[in-house]
Scaffold this active site. Sequence first.
Site, PDB file in Angstrom:
ATOM      1  N   CYS A  13       0.872  -1.221  -0.013  1.00 31.53           N
ATOM      2  CA  CYS A  13      -0.112  -0.054  -0.063  1.00 31.53           C
ATOM      3  C   CYS A  13       1.025   1.132   0.040  1.00 31.53           C
ATOM      4  CB  CYS A  13      -0.950  -0.125   1.223  1.00 31.53           C
ATOM      5  SG  CYS A  13      -0.097   0.231   2.681  1.00 31.53           S
ATOM      6  N   CYS A  16       3.035   1.709   3.234  1.00 32.52           N
ATOM      7  CA  CYS A  16       4.356   0.965   2.983  1.00 32.52           C
ATOM      8  C   CYS A  16       5.428   1.794   2.178  1.00 32.52           C
ATOM      9  CB  CYS A  16       4.113  -0.438   2.097  1.00 32.52           C
ATOM     10  SG  CYS A  16       2.903  -1.532   2.829  1.00 32.52           S
ATOM     11  N   ASP A 449      13.339  23.377 -34.475  1.00 28.69           N
ATOM     12  CA  ASP A 449      14.175  23.468 -35.300  1.00 28.69           C
ATOM     13  C   ASP A 449      13.815  23.293 -36.746  1.00 28.69           C
ATOM     14  OD1 ASP A 449      16.934  23.655 -36.267  1.00 28.69           O
ATOM     15  OD2 ASP A 449      16.828  21.314 -36.310  1.00 28.69           O
TER      16      ASP A 449
END
Length: 755
Positions: A13, A16, A449
Site C-alpha cells: 500500500c 508501505c 528546429d
Amino acid sequence: MTTKSYTVKGMHCASCAAIITKKLSKVEGITEVNVNLATETAKLEFDNNSLTAEALNEIVNKYGYSLEAEQPTTERGDVVSDAAKKRAEKERELHKQLRKVQFTLPVALLVFFLMMWGIAAMFFHLIPHLPLSMELLNLFFMLISTWMVFRTGAPFLHGIVMFVRSGAASMDTLIGIGTVTAYLYSALITLIPPVKAFLHAPDYTYFDTTIVVIGFVLLGKYLEARSKLKTGEAIEKLINLQAKSALVLREGKEIEIPVEEVRRGDLVIVKPGGKLPVDGTIAEGYSSIDESMVTGESIPVDKKAGDKVIGGTINKQGSFTFTASNVGPDTVLARIIRMVEEAQGSKAPIQQIADKVAGIFVPVVLILALLTLLIWLTIGSSALGFSAALSYGIMGMVGILVIACPCALGLATPTAIIVGIGKGAEYGILIRNAESLEKLSSVNTIVFDKTGTITTGNPQLTDIIVLHKESTPASLLQMAASVEKRSEHPLAEAIVEAAKKQNLTPGEITKFRAFEGIGVSAFIENRSVTVRKPVESEKKLPELQKLQEEGKTVVIIEESGICKGLIALSDTVKEEAKEAIQALHRKGLRVIMLTGDNHAAAKYMAQQVGIDEVIAEVVPRQKAQKIRELQALGKKVVMVGDGINDAPALAQADVGIAMATGTDVAMESAGITLLKGDINKVAQAITLSRATMRVIRQNLFWAFIYNSIGIPLAAGALFPVWGIFLNPVFSGLAMAGSSVSVVSNSLRLKRIKLS
C-alpha cells in the site's frame, strides 16, 4: 554519486511506500529515495559504496520488507528477457493471491448472504428468520473467523506485530487491528459469559463481520494487483516482439540459435513472415518490413541492401540477409523497453501531494478510530446506554480502520503514468520520465528546429551562380565539394553528393577549419578556399536576394578572399508538416521556428506550413539563449529538434522533444523521443500528456473525496440525525472498490485515440 534500482518485496500500500521512503531517507549517504508502489521498485541515489543490498535490508527487514538489487543496465545480458522474468514473477504472485481468494471469497459471500438475510428478517415480516439457532450459527461463524483471522489474515496480524515492534503502521496494520478487535471482543463475550454480563454487551457478535471484511479486502487486493498488471501491458507487448531464435550463417552453414547467442557481425537470414531477431544492416536482398510495433508507423517500409533494420519488426515479403550490429541490451527494442521501464518507475511532481498525505495517513486514522470509540463510550453512553454505545463504538472503530485506505491515493498517479507512458510507446512516443509528461500538458509554445524537423533534412543543390569570369559552374562545385567533404553539415553532404552526380572528383585539401554557424575553409594547392554564409555587405547582391526570396539557402564560394560565385540549396518540407502545425494550433499553441538559416529562407519555409513566428540566423550555441528569452516572457516552451546539435536548447526548454529515425534513436537527448521523425507525434504527445494529467487529477479528487466522506460515515456521523450506521462489511467493500476504481480509471487511457 551512485544510482541503483531495487525490487521491493512485501509492499502492499501507499503507507508501505511511505515507510520505506522515510526509513531509507534517514540513512547516512543516501541523498534521494524514490519508492514506486505501482511498479514495486525503489530507486536510491547515494554516495556511500558500503550501502549494499544486505546493509539496506537490515534496515527495512524489521518493517516487513526486503530489497533485491536489480542488475545495472550495462551488465544485463538481455533486457527483454529480464523484463519478461519480472512480469512472470508478478503473474506467479497474482496466481497465489487468486488461490487464496478462491477459498475465502465463497465463504465470505455465504456469510454475507446469511448476514443480509438475518438483517432483512428483522425489518421485513414477510422474510422468515434463519432456520438455524443463533447459538449454532454463532459457533459456526466463530470457527470460520478463527481460521480467517489467524490463517488467511496472517499478513494483517504481521502488520500489527510490525507496528508494536517498530511503530510503523501500514494498511495491513489498520485491517489487522480492526478485524482482531472485532474477533477478540466477540470471542470474549461468547466464551466467557461473565465478561458479557460485566459489559452488559448485546447478544450479537462480530464474527461474521470479521469473515466478510477479510474476504472482501483480499478480493480487493487481488483485483488491484490484477489491474496493476494490466497497466504494464505495453511492456508485455514490447517483450513479445522479440524473436525467440535466429537463423544465422556460420562457416557456410545455416544454423538456428537462441536470440541471446547472436553476436555482432553475424550474418542473419530472415524469411517471409519472420521476426528480425536483432538490429543490423541488410547485406543482400530486399523486403518490405512492418515496423509498426516499434515506431507506430502502420505502413510497411521498403528496405534494400545498405538499409538499417530493427529487431522485433516483421518481414512482410522477400528473403534477405543482414549483418547484426546491435545485440542484447544494445538493440533498439531493448533500449525502448529499458526507457519505458525507467519512465514508468519515475514520479511526476503532482504525486508529491499524495506522498505527503500517505506518509501521515495511517497514524491519523489510528487516532481517529480510537477517538471514535472513546466518543461513543462517553457521549454515546449517556444517550443510548453503555451496552449499545459499546457496540456502536466497536463498529465505528472497525469501520474506520477498514474503510480508510491510502492505497487509492498512492495508486492515483503512478498507475496513470504507467498506462500513459506505455500508450505513448505503442505510438512511437518514448517518454523519458513522468516529469516530462506532466510538464508537457501545460506548455503553450512549441519551438521547432527547421532542418530535419520541419523539413526532411536532405537539402538538394538547385543553383550555381558564377560571379567571376575565370570560374565555371563545374569549377565552383568542385572547389566547394573539396572543402565540404570534411564537414558533417547536411548542406555539405548535399554539395558533395551533387559533385558526385556530375562525376567531379574533390581535390586534396590541407589546413581544414570549421567556423561554427559561419562555414568552412581549407587550402587547395596553396589556394585558400572558403565556403561560408553571406555577410551583411553581400546580402544586397541581386542574385543572392533572388535566390533567398525563393526560400533557398545560399553559400558563398570564396577563393583567396575573392567571391567566385554562389551555390543555392533547398530543403524540402515534410509532407506531414502543415497538418502537424494545424493540429498544434487547434490545441491553442503558438508555433515558432528556430533556425540558423537567413530570414528570407526561413520565412518562406514557415509560410508554407503556417508557422506563427520565425527566429532566424541563430547559431547552435545561441539556441538555448533564445529558449531562455521566451521563458523569461512567461512562456512554457517545448523545443523540438534532432536531439544532437540541438541538445543545449532541448535541455533548456521546459520539455525537450528529440526527433529520431529507425535505429538512430537519440534517447539521451531529451525528455521525449519521437521515432521515425514524424512531427505529427508532437501533437499526439501533447494529447497524451493532457489526457494523463486529467486522469491523475480525477484519481486524486476521488481518492480524497472517498476518504473525506467514508471515514465520517464509518464513524457514525449520520446516526444522531437519521439513525444510519455504516456496517464495517460495507466499509470493506468500499475500501476494495476505491483502489480498483482508481486503477480502472487509469486503464481508460489505453483506449484514448491520439491520432
